[in-house]
Design a protein around this motif. Structure first.
Motif, PDB file in Angstrom:
ATOM      1  N   SER A 184      -8.821  -1.772   0.309  1.00 25.04           N
ATOM      2  CA  SER A 184      -8.033  -2.947   0.664  1.00 25.04           C
ATOM      3  C   SER A 184      -8.390  -3.456   2.053  1.00 25.04           C
ATOM      4  O   SER A 184      -8.245  -4.637   2.326  1.00 25.04           O
ATOM      5  N   PHE A 185      -8.883  -2.574   2.945  1.00 21.51           N
ATOM      6  CA  PHE A 185      -9.266  -3.155   4.220  1.00 21.51           C
ATOM      7  C   PHE A 185     -10.704  -3.655   4.233  1.00 21.51           C
ATOM      8  O   PHE A 185     -11.030  -4.603   4.926  1.00 21.51           O
ATOM      9  N   ARG A 187     -11.695 -10.436  -3.336  1.00 19.36           N
ATOM     10  CA  ARG A 187     -10.881 -10.183  -2.146  1.00 19.36           C
ATOM     11  C   ARG A 187      -9.395 -10.184  -2.499  1.00 19.36           C
ATOM     12  O   ARG A 187      -8.603  -9.524  -1.839  1.00 19.36           O
ATOM     13  N   SER A 230      -7.055  -7.102  -2.565  1.00 18.70           N
ATOM     14  CA  SER A 230      -6.461  -6.480  -1.388  1.00 18.70           C
ATOM     15  C   SER A 230      -5.198  -7.215  -0.971  1.00 18.70           C
ATOM     16  O   SER A 230      -5.191  -8.440  -0.853  1.00 18.70           O
ATOM     17  N   LEU A 237       0.832  -1.201   0.000  1.00 19.78           N
ATOM     18  CA  LEU A 237       0.000   0.000   0.000  1.00 19.78           C
ATOM     19  C   LEU A 237       0.870   1.257   0.000  1.00 19.78           C
ATOM     20  O   LEU A 237       0.569   2.245  -0.673  1.00 19.78           O
ATOM     21  N   LEU A 284     -12.037  -5.107   1.609  1.00 23.64           N
ATOM     22  CA  LEU A 284     -11.948  -6.394   0.908  1.00 23.64           C
ATOM     23  C   LEU A 284     -11.064  -7.379   1.662  1.00 23.64           C
ATOM     24  O   LEU A 284     -11.218  -8.587   1.538  1.00 23.64           O
ATOM     25  N   GLY A 285     -10.121  -6.874   2.447  1.00 24.47           N
ATOM     26  CA  GLY A 285      -9.185  -7.749   3.140  1.00 24.47           C
ATOM     27  C   GLY A 285      -9.750  -8.274   4.451  1.00 24.47           C
ATOM     28  O   GLY A 285     -10.563  -9.199   4.457  1.00 24.47           O
ATOM     29  N   SER A 340      -5.480  -9.694   1.911  1.00 22.96           N
ATOM     30  CA  SER A 340      -6.070 -11.022   1.726  1.00 22.96           C
ATOM     31  C   SER A 340      -5.005 -12.095   1.558  1.00 22.96           C
ATOM     32  O   SER A 340      -5.293 -13.277   1.634  1.00 22.96           O
TER      33      SER A 340
END
Lengths: 299, 543
Positions: free
Chosen positions: B481-482, B498, B501, B455, B484-485, B504
């Motif tokens: 990203s958080f 997912r 991210s 990131l 989906l993660g 993940s």
């Protein structure tokens, strides 16, 4: 004589806007060079190119014998810059900012720093967020002149300074030029430029429209003359190079192209001149002559 | 008629005009998150038995309740409240505090207030307009959440109670931010103070839920009393879909009334541009540590770093101490493990590893948030024009941007270590094997590093390539990203989505780690970062 700054045909565009459109600027080593132009003429853009902050699109730019983009870091050791709008870190004190700039530039003279802080009556213990515009400007001026460098690039450095501080600034410029340093001074204050500069470049819409010593620039413009004679003055309007004639019998005021001045004076003697006063054009008049049409358009 | 509020309507229109993109994006994102979570409940936990099972685990696992809420039942609506409502209130809090500070202290700091104050505008108009706009935004948010939940088939009463609870929390935080904006001289400090209030309110609510009383039925609970001290606690005490106690709304409204009254009183007594917390004289000379691009970056970043480090340590203390409670549960309850694994969002075999992996995922989000904020500081330096004076000295672009990258990255590495050591210390002190636990948990924490750095690499690349929109894009990538993660499993996001991210791809325990994702993410981080640095050397500075 060697050149400190050598710019020719400089072009810089931002999107569709052509900020610099073939600008030329030549500054000799050891001179104070005035850089004049109205807001938006491209002065600051030129300076940013000279500092390697912006990249030229066309033309050649040479600064202290180097390429300001490629050799930025090495060149910056040899120059100091004062921006017109000094933006400091709100939580650093003025003293810290001065030391920081000096150190980033490669060192500064501590005694000179303290002496300049005194001269500009700056309180170095205050946080930058509490400084007025003038005081922020002083921080940048002190930081610049505390470094002994070859070239000082000053972009409207005295905006916001009071007349006393303006005088202190002019003294600083004279000190560095006595030591043979070069100064590029962008300014709107004609008296400052007339007092300090050896040569002047006037830019307009991204091009240099005039460049030369003040005397040379004056030569291209008109001198205003007011004359009182014994006999009524006649025939002035028929002379080449004479303008704005206003005759009241034995008294006349007019403007004359500087190249025609001698001939006109010869013509006047036949009327038995009693008093005569003439004023060379001020820088302001030179400047306004180049932008006269803009002023008319704005009215 | 002229009063201290003359011109409020004009200033409110100006604020709306300035925020015409920003506020709608906040409102729509928060409502969409709620709608997404609500619609995922049915697919993720289709049967009553599934729900009972997950809630029974949750009430026995205090660490998870910090990120969910005290469960009130198994209906769709109640499960939605359990899963997401506290997060929605948290986000409404950030939306409100940022907006209030933006239209008050930030205007003052930049000098805009001075120009506005010189026109026919009352002394209190600016603050009144800011509060009016933010209250309006929260009302819109409340209505939108109510409509989307009701549209999803939930009972209308509970849907609008949930919306009102979120909006009311936002309104309460607007009042708190209004006070913070009077106290400090800088917008950054005011934002920090208000954000700390929001974070603290969330944590108090979380702890109150974690230490609440389980009801005799074994799957619902009442929060401990500190929940009543937190605006986010009030959102849950409203009990949407479980009695809809509308009278609880009086608490945030009273809080708003008191804090705004205080803010107006403070504003009336102080000069424009000053704060109540006055500046003291500082050093007249720079210390040697400040001199140089790295020293400057450290000086600019250290406040942010300290704030986040305190948060991380506090979080680590909580996680470490509840780790013991979780372990006790695991000893006594066999079927807890599978569910815990599910809730933790990891694929670990060891249940304790799953618990800590879930906690580390949240810590990684915090650390990534710090890192993004710290790297974007470089962009703020550029857009404010301060970087020009620095780059006009003998400081190269690589040295300048590199200074920020080094300080920010070192800060993130230190914080992950700090998290691992803190949790290991607290957990190991009671669970035994102190040294081993510290090593194990520090290793678990560092498993997150490649994802965090990916990131960071993206942030550097974006600020070099697309400077003007890099702030928005980077925070969007962070949020994506958080969501989906670590939170992806909660929303039932498909595995292929997912995979976008970096979080993940983090293994749940050192024993689970395979080289491939770690190497791939590290390489991606490095490539993005280097591409960013190379691009930054070549481009114009952009204000």
């Amino acid at each position: 004589m060697t050149s400190a700054i050598n710019v020719s045909g400089l072009v810089k565009t931002f999107g569709r806007v052509r900020a610099l459109d073939g600008l030329d600027l030549h500054v000799d080593t050891g001179e104070v060079h005035g850089f004049l132009g109205p807001n938006g003429a491209g002065k600051s853009t030129t300076i940013r190119v000279l500092l390697g902050l912006l990249r030229a699109h066309a033309g050649t730019v040479e600064l202290l014998g180097g390429d300001p983009w490629r050799d930025a870091v090495d060149l910056h050791r040899r120059l100091a810059y004062v921006p017109g709008d000094v933006n400091l870190w709100p939580n650093l004190t003025g003293g810290e900012a001065i030391d920081l700039f000096g150190s980033l530039r490669g060192g500064l003279d501590k005694r000179r720093r303290d002496e300049l802080i005194q001269r500009f009556q700056l309180d170095p213990s205050k946080r930058a967020r509490t400084y007025s515009k003038g005081n922020r400007q002083k921080v940048a001026i002190v930081a610049a002149f505390a470094s002994d460098v070859e070239l000082y690039i000053l972009d409207e450095p005295t905006s916001g300074l009071d007349p006393l501080m303006e005088a202190a600034f002019q003294e600083c410029v004279r000190e560095v030029t006595r030591r043979g340093r070069t100064v590029l001074l962008s300014s709107h204050i004609f008296s400052e430029v007339e007092a300090l500069c050896d040569r002047v470049s006037i830019v307009r819409q991204g091009r240099t429209v005039e460049t030369g010593t003040l005397a040379e620039l004056r030569h291209l413009t008109r001198t205003s003359v007011s004359v009182e004679a014994t006999r009524p003055i006649t025939g002035l309007t028929d002379l080449p190079g004479v303008h704005d004639v206003d005759v009241a019998a034995t008294h006349a005021t007019f403007a004359v192209d500087s190249g025609e001045l001698n001939r006109v004076l010869g013509y006047l003697t036949q009327f038995d001149v009693r008093t005569l006063s003439s004023a060379p054009p001020s820088l302001e008049e030179i400047f306004l002559r180049h932008y006269g049409d803009e002023l008319v358009g704005a009215r | 008629m002229s009063s201290s509020r003359t011109g409020t309507a004009r200033l409110a229109r100006l604020a709306l005009r300035r925020d015409r993109v920003q506020l709608p994006v906040w409102i729509l994102s928060i409502a969409a998150l709620g709608a997404f979570a609500a619609s995922a409940i049915g697919t993720q936990y289709p049967t009553e038995a599934d729900r009972l099972a997950v809630l029974r685990v949750a009430v026995e696992t205090p660490g998870l309740l910090i990120f969910r809420a005290a469960p009130t039942g198994t209906s769709d609506g109640q499960m939605t409240v359990f899963g997401i409502l506290a997060i929605l209130a948290l986000m409404a809090g950030f939306m409100s505090t940022l907006a209030v500070v933006r239209h008050t202290r930030q205007n003052e700091e930049t000098g805009r207030t001075e120009m506005i104050g010189a026109t026919a505008v009352g002394r209190q108009a600016s603050l009144t307009a800011a509060l009016a706009v933010v209250v309006g935004a929260n009302l819109a948010l409340a209505a939108l959440i109510g409509l989307t939940l009701a549209g999803n088939g939930e009972p209308a009463g509970g849907s609008f109670a949930a919306g009102a609870g979120v909006g009311a929390a936002g309104i309460a935080f607007a009042g708190i931010a209004a006070v913070a904006a009077q106290l400090t001289q800088g917008a950054r400090a005011a934002n920090g103070m208000a954000a700390a209030a929001v974070g603290t309110a969330y944590l108090i609510r979380g702890l109150a839920d974690a230490f609440g009383d389980v009801q005799p039925n074994g799957y619902t609970m009442t929060s401990a009393w500190p929940s009543w001290l937190s605006p986010i606690g009030w959102t849950l005490q409203l009990r949407p879909f479980a009695g809809d106690r509308w009278w609880v709304l009086a608490l945030p409204l009273v809080c708003f009334a008191i804090t705004t009254a205080a803010a107006f009183a403070l504003a009336a007594r102080r000069d424009v541009g000053t704060g109540l917390l006055a500046d003291r004289p500082g050093p007249t000379r720079a210390s040697a540590a400040l001199l140089g691009p790295l020293g400057l970056a450290w000086r600019l970043q250290r406040g942010t770093l300290c704030g986040w480090a305190v948060t991380i340590v506090a979080f680590g203390l909580v996680v470490g101490s509840i780790g013991n409670a979780v372990q006790d549960q695991l000893m006594t309850n066999e079927n807890v493990r599978g569910r815990l694994d599910d809730l933790a969002g990891g694929g670990g075999h060891e249940a304790m590893d799953s618990f800590f992996a879930a906690m580390m995922a949240t810590i990684a989000v915090l650390v990534a948030g710090y890192l993004v904020q710290a790297l974007l500081r470089a962009r703020a330096e550029e857009s404010s024009g301060r970087v020009e004076a620095v780059l006009a000295t003998a400081t190269g672009r690589l040295a300048w941007l590199g200074g920020h990258v080094v300080v920010a990255t070192a800060g993130a590495v230190a914080m992950l270590g700090l998290a691992g050591v803190t949790i290991g210390l607290v957990y190991g002190a009671s669970a035994g094997h102190l040294g081993g636990q510290i090593r194990h948990l520090a290793a678990t924490a560092y498993l997150q590093l490649p994802a965090v750095l990916t990131l960071a690499g993206l942030a550097v690349a974006l600020l070099a390539l697309v400077p003007r929109i890099s702030m928005g894009l980077t925070w969007f990538a962070f949020a994506l990203s958080f969501v989906l993660g670590p939170y992806g499993t909660l929303f039932g996001v498909p595995e292929t989505v997912r995979a976008i991210s970096p979080f993940s791809h983090v293994p749940s325990a050192p024993a689970e780690a395979t080289a491939a994702p770690i190497v791939a993410m590290s390489a991606a981080a490095l490539a993005l970062g280097l591409a960013g640095l190379a691009t930054f050397r070549r481009r114009d500075l952009v204000g």
